[in-house]
Motif scaffolding. Structure first.
Motif, PDB file in Angstrom:
ATOM      1  N   PHE A 125       0.675  -1.250  -0.066  1.00  0.00           N
ATOM      2  CA  PHE A 125      -0.066  -0.093   0.003  1.00  0.00           C
ATOM      3  C   PHE A 125       0.634   1.177  -0.079  1.00  0.00           C
ATOM      4  O   PHE A 125       1.968   1.131   0.400  1.00  0.00           O
ATOM      5  N   ALA A 126       0.230   2.423  -0.346  1.00  0.00           N
ATOM      6  CA  ALA A 126       1.363   3.690  -0.543  1.00  0.00           C
ATOM      7  C   ALA A 126       0.662   4.483   0.638  1.00  0.00           C
ATOM      8  O   ALA A 126      -0.431   4.383   0.952  1.00  0.00           O
ATOM      9  N   LEU A 127       1.817   5.170   0.768  1.00  0.00           N
ATOM     10  CA  LEU A 127       1.462   6.531   1.931  1.00  0.00           C
ATOM     11  C   LEU A 127       2.129   7.797   1.431  1.00  0.00           C
ATOM     12  O   LEU A 127       3.249   7.791   0.644  1.00  0.00           O
ATOM     13  N   ASP A 128       1.701   8.725   2.026  1.00  0.00           N
ATOM     14  CA  ASP A 128       2.364  10.154   1.690  1.00  0.00           C
ATOM     15  C   ASP A 128       3.452  10.277   2.491  1.00  0.00           C
ATOM     16  O   ASP A 128       3.499   9.842   3.565  1.00  0.00           O
ATOM     17  N   LYS A 129       4.619  10.895   1.967  1.00  0.00           N
ATOM     18  CA  LYS A 129       5.812  11.120   2.709  1.00  0.00           C
ATOM     19  C   LYS A 129       5.308  12.166   3.704  1.00  0.00           C
ATOM     20  O   LYS A 129       4.664  13.245   3.613  1.00  0.00           O
ATOM     21  N   PRO A 130       5.881  12.014   5.157  1.00  0.00           N
ATOM     22  CA  PRO A 130       5.765  12.886   6.063  1.00  0.00           C
ATOM     23  C   PRO A 130       6.615  14.220   5.915  1.00  0.00           C
ATOM     24  O   PRO A 130       7.439  14.620   6.927  1.00  0.00           O
ATOM     25  N   PHE A 131       6.306  14.785   4.722  1.00  0.00           N
ATOM     26  CA  PHE A 131       7.092  16.483   4.560  1.00  0.00           C
ATOM     27  C   PHE A 131       6.719  17.243   5.744  1.00  0.00           C
ATOM     28  O   PHE A 131       5.574  17.586   6.192  1.00  0.00           O
ATOM     29  N   CYS A 132       7.756  18.043   6.302  1.00  0.00           N
ATOM     30  CA  CYS A 132       7.531  19.021   7.457  1.00  0.00           C
ATOM     31  C   CYS A 132       6.978  18.527   8.601  1.00  0.00           C
ATOM     32  O   CYS A 132       6.695  19.424   9.461  1.00  0.00           O
ATOM     33  N   VAL A 133       6.710  17.252   8.613  1.00  0.00           N
ATOM     34  CA  VAL A 133       6.104  16.887  10.205  1.00  0.00           C
ATOM     35  C   VAL A 133       7.013  16.770  11.286  1.00  0.00           C
ATOM     36  O   VAL A 133       6.498  17.043  12.472  1.00  0.00           O
ATOM     37  N   PHE A 134       8.506  16.730  10.827  1.00  0.00           N
ATOM     38  CA  PHE A 134       9.224  16.487  12.072  1.00  0.00           C
ATOM     39  C   PHE A 134      10.293  17.636  12.163  1.00  0.00           C
ATOM     40  O   PHE A 134      11.196  17.895  12.978  1.00  0.00           O
ATOM     41  N   ASP A 135       9.971  18.751  11.434  1.00  0.00           N
ATOM     42  CA  ASP A 135      10.735  19.907  11.561  1.00  0.00           C
ATOM     43  C   ASP A 135      10.579  20.620  13.010  1.00  0.00           C
ATOM     44  O   ASP A 135       9.429  20.880  13.582  1.00  0.00           O
ATOM     45  N   GLY A 136      11.803  20.917  13.536  1.00  0.00           N
ATOM     46  CA  GLY A 136      11.833  21.599  14.843  1.00  0.00           C
ATOM     47  C   GLY A 136      11.890  20.434  16.094  1.00  0.00           C
ATOM     48  O   GLY A 136      12.088  20.638  17.132  1.00  0.00           O
ATOM     49  N   HIS A 137      12.088  19.380  15.523  1.00  0.00           N
ATOM     50  CA  HIS A 137      12.111  18.026  16.736  1.00  0.00           C
ATOM     51  C   HIS A 137      13.167  16.984  16.496  1.00  0.00           C
ATOM     52  O   HIS A 137      13.635  16.502  17.456  1.00  0.00           O
ATOM     53  N   VAL A 138      13.649  17.189  15.288  1.00  0.00           N
ATOM     54  CA  VAL A 138      14.964  16.183  14.869  1.00  0.00           C
ATOM     55  C   VAL A 138      16.186  17.035  14.510  1.00  0.00           C
ATOM     56  O   VAL A 138      16.195  18.148  14.244  1.00  0.00           O
ATOM     57  N   ASN A 139      17.147  16.388  14.532  1.00  0.00           N
ATOM     58  CA  ASN A 139      18.559  16.851  14.069  1.00  0.00           C
ATOM     59  C   ASN A 139      18.770  15.992  12.645  1.00  0.00           C
ATOM     60  O   ASN A 139      18.054  15.109  12.343  1.00  0.00           O
ATOM     61  N   ALA A 140      19.724  16.552  12.127  1.00  0.00           N
ATOM     62  CA  ALA A 140      20.224  16.010  10.634  1.00  0.00           C
ATOM     63  C   ALA A 140      20.687  14.566  10.745  1.00  0.00           C
ATOM     64  O   ALA A 140      20.689  13.906  10.049  1.00  0.00           O
ATOM     65  N   SER A 141      21.190  14.388  11.898  1.00  0.00           N
ATOM     66  CA  SER A 141      21.658  12.776  12.317  1.00  0.00           C
ATOM     67  C   SER A 141      20.731  11.981  12.846  1.00  0.00           C
ATOM     68  O   SER A 141      20.906  10.651  12.804  1.00  0.00           O
ATOM     69  N   ASP A 142      19.407  12.269  12.879  1.00  0.00           N
ATOM     70  CA  ASP A 142      18.444  11.422  13.030  1.00  0.00           C
ATOM     71  C   ASP A 142      17.789  10.552  12.004  1.00  0.00           C
ATOM     72  O   ASP A 142      17.977  11.044  10.877  1.00  0.00           O
ATOM     73  N   SER A 143      17.311   9.420  12.291  1.00  0.00           N
ATOM     74  CA  SER A 143      16.538   8.872  11.271  1.00  0.00           C
ATOM     75  C   SER A 143      15.113   8.570  11.313  1.00  0.00           C
ATOM     76  O   SER A 143      14.356   8.553  12.631  1.00  0.00           O
ATOM     77  N   VAL A 144      14.312   8.680  10.274  1.00  0.00           N
ATOM     78  CA  VAL A 144      12.846   8.381  10.544  1.00  0.00           C
ATOM     79  C   VAL A 144      12.426   7.069  10.179  1.00  0.00           C
ATOM     80  O   VAL A 144      12.775   6.688   8.918  1.00  0.00           O
ATOM     81  N   TRP A 145      11.850   6.149  10.903  1.00  0.00           N
ATOM     82  CA  TRP A 145      11.293   4.773  10.584  1.00  0.00           C
ATOM     83  C   TRP A 145       9.707   4.857  10.180  1.00  0.00           C
ATOM     84  O   TRP A 145       9.290   5.624  10.940  1.00  0.00           O
ATOM     85  N   LEU A 146       9.433   3.877   9.712  1.00  0.00           N
ATOM     86  CA  LEU A 146       7.824   3.611   9.592  1.00  0.00           C
ATOM     87  C   LEU A 146       7.633   2.026  10.534  1.00  0.00           C
ATOM     88  O   LEU A 146       8.336   1.211   9.997  1.00  0.00           O
ATOM     89  N   ALA A 147       6.765   2.336  11.313  1.00  0.00           N
ATOM     90  CA  ALA A 147       6.354   1.266  12.195  1.00  0.00           C
ATOM     91  C   ALA A 147       5.209   0.572  11.626  1.00  0.00           C
ATOM     92  O   ALA A 147       4.268   1.480  11.484  1.00  0.00           O
ATOM     93  N   VAL A 148       5.145  -0.653  11.386  1.00  0.00           N
ATOM     94  CA  VAL A 148       3.952  -1.471  10.608  1.00  0.00           C
ATOM     95  C   VAL A 148       3.462  -2.283  11.727  1.00  0.00           C
ATOM     96  O   VAL A 148       4.380  -3.257  12.156  1.00  0.00           O
ATOM     97  N   ALA A 149       2.237  -2.464  11.907  1.00  0.00           N
ATOM     98  CA  ALA A 149       1.960  -3.316  12.998  1.00  0.00           C
ATOM     99  C   ALA A 149       0.284  -3.952  12.546  1.00  0.00           C
ATOM    100  O   ALA A 149      -0.423  -3.052  11.747  1.00  0.00           O
ATOM    101  N   PHE A 150       0.049  -5.008  12.840  1.00  0.00           N
ATOM    102  CA  PHE A 150      -1.401  -5.528  12.756  1.00  0.00           C
ATOM    103  C   PHE A 150      -2.295  -4.544  13.471  1.00  0.00           C
ATOM    104  O   PHE A 150      -1.681  -4.143  14.643  1.00  0.00           O
ATOM    105  N   ALA A 151      -3.582  -4.081  12.743  1.00  0.00           N
ATOM    106  CA  ALA A 151      -4.182  -3.283  13.665  1.00  0.00           C
ATOM    107  C   ALA A 151      -4.751  -3.657  15.199  1.00  0.00           C
ATOM    108  O   ALA A 151      -4.800  -2.615  16.042  1.00  0.00           O
ATOM    109  N   ASN A 152      -4.661  -4.706  15.452  1.00  0.00           N
ATOM    110  CA  ASN A 152      -5.020  -5.195  16.778  1.00  0.00           C
ATOM    111  C   ASN A 152      -3.965  -5.498  17.604  1.00  0.00           C
ATOM    112  O   ASN A 152      -3.906  -5.622  18.884  1.00  0.00           O
ATOM    113  N   ALA A 153      -2.586  -5.084  17.200  1.00  0.00           N
ATOM    114  CA  ALA A 153      -1.631  -5.266  17.954  1.00  0.00           C
ATOM    115  C   ALA A 153      -0.706  -3.930  18.390  1.00  0.00           C
ATOM    116  O   ALA A 153       0.364  -3.734  18.716  1.00  0.00           O
ATOM    117  N   THR A 154      -1.339  -2.850  18.141  1.00  0.00           N
ATOM    118  CA  THR A 154      -0.577  -1.567  18.114  1.00  0.00           C
ATOM    119  C   THR A 154      -0.496  -1.151  19.720  1.00  0.00           C
ATOM    120  O   THR A 154       0.524  -0.467  19.999  1.00  0.00           O
TER     121      THR A 154
END
Length: 244
Positions: free
Chosen positions: A27-56
């Motif tokens: 399935f496709a997702l929008d990229k999270p542009f501008c979402v982490f501005d002001g919260h992260v540094n250049a050395s940080d990484s953004v991951w996507l967590a995927v879980a079954f809906a009843n396991a979050t």
């Protein structure tokens, strides 16, 4: 683990028409542009967590990159993390081509360890996802979980109905008939030799009976004694004497 900043952003599918936005394994997702501005540094990484809906509710943010649940343990852990991206790639302003595809790496099953594996999703789900920023000291910021995302399921395709066969009739009209009411050509071709064989068999039987009767009549004819002959009416002819 370090507490991450909770952001109001909720991952979502692209609003614009997109071929294959949801398939049987991706399935496709929008990229999270501008979402982490002001919260992260250049050395940080953004991951996507995927879980079954009843396991979050049971999902726990990893304390470091070494604790990231890998794709290979999805069925056992009911969740995994993938699509590691430098935080700077999502900084403002937004860029074109802002779509992520979850489950697109078909060779991912051969990978080992907590690598950013993006393998095909193994079942229709549904799934929920969130973005999580990790720094050297652990989680930095995270989004909300998405709404449940279900994948397409295969459907049994019924065999198309057979069209009725058409045979020509008089005056150029066409009549529809069921295939079961039509006499196939091979059957008519097989009938002719059978008729000829039956006629020949009848003629042979008649000839045999005739020959048998003739032989029997010859055998049953009475035999006359030697020196005798049969006659119906014998009248001698007068022959006048020759005059000397």
């Amino acid at each position: 683990p370090r507490s991450a900043a909770r952001l109001a952003y909720e991952p979502r599918a692209p609003p614009q028409p997109l071929a294959g936005r949801v398939t049987a394994t991706t399935f496709a997702l929008d990229k999270p542009f501008c979402v982490f501005d002001g919260h992260v540094n250049a050395s940080d990484s953004v991951w996507l967590a995927v879980a079954f809906a009843n396991a979050t509710a049971a999902f726990r943010n990893p304390a470091s990159a070494s604790d990231i649940p890998p794709y290979a343990r999805l069925r056992a852990a009911l969740s995994y993390m993938t699509l590691e991206t430098p935080a700077g790639a999502y900084a403002c302003p937004a860029r074109s081509g802002g779509v992520l595809r979850v489950g697109s790496n078909t060779t991912c099953g051969a990978e080992r360890g907590p690598a950013s594996c993006n393998g095909p999703l193994p079942s229709p789900g549904p799934y929920r996802v969130k973005f999580l920023a990790l720094g050297p000291r652990g989680p930095v910021a995270e989004t909300r979980w998405s709404e449940p995302i279900g994948l397409r399921q295969g459907r049994a395709v019924a065999a198309p109905a057979r069209a009725p066969l058409h045979v020509p009739i008089s005056r150029g009209h066409v009549a529809a008939r069921s295939p079961h009411t039509l006499d196939p050509g091979p059957r008519r071709r097989r009938a002719a030799p059978l008729v000829i064989a039956a006629i020949l068999a009848g003629l042979g039987a008649a000839l045999t009976v005739g020959l048998f009767g003739a032989v029997r009549a010859q055998l049953c004819r009475p035999q006359l004694p030697a020196g005798s002959f049969a006659h119906r009416s014998y009248r001698s002819h007068h022959i006048p004497p020759v005059v000397p």
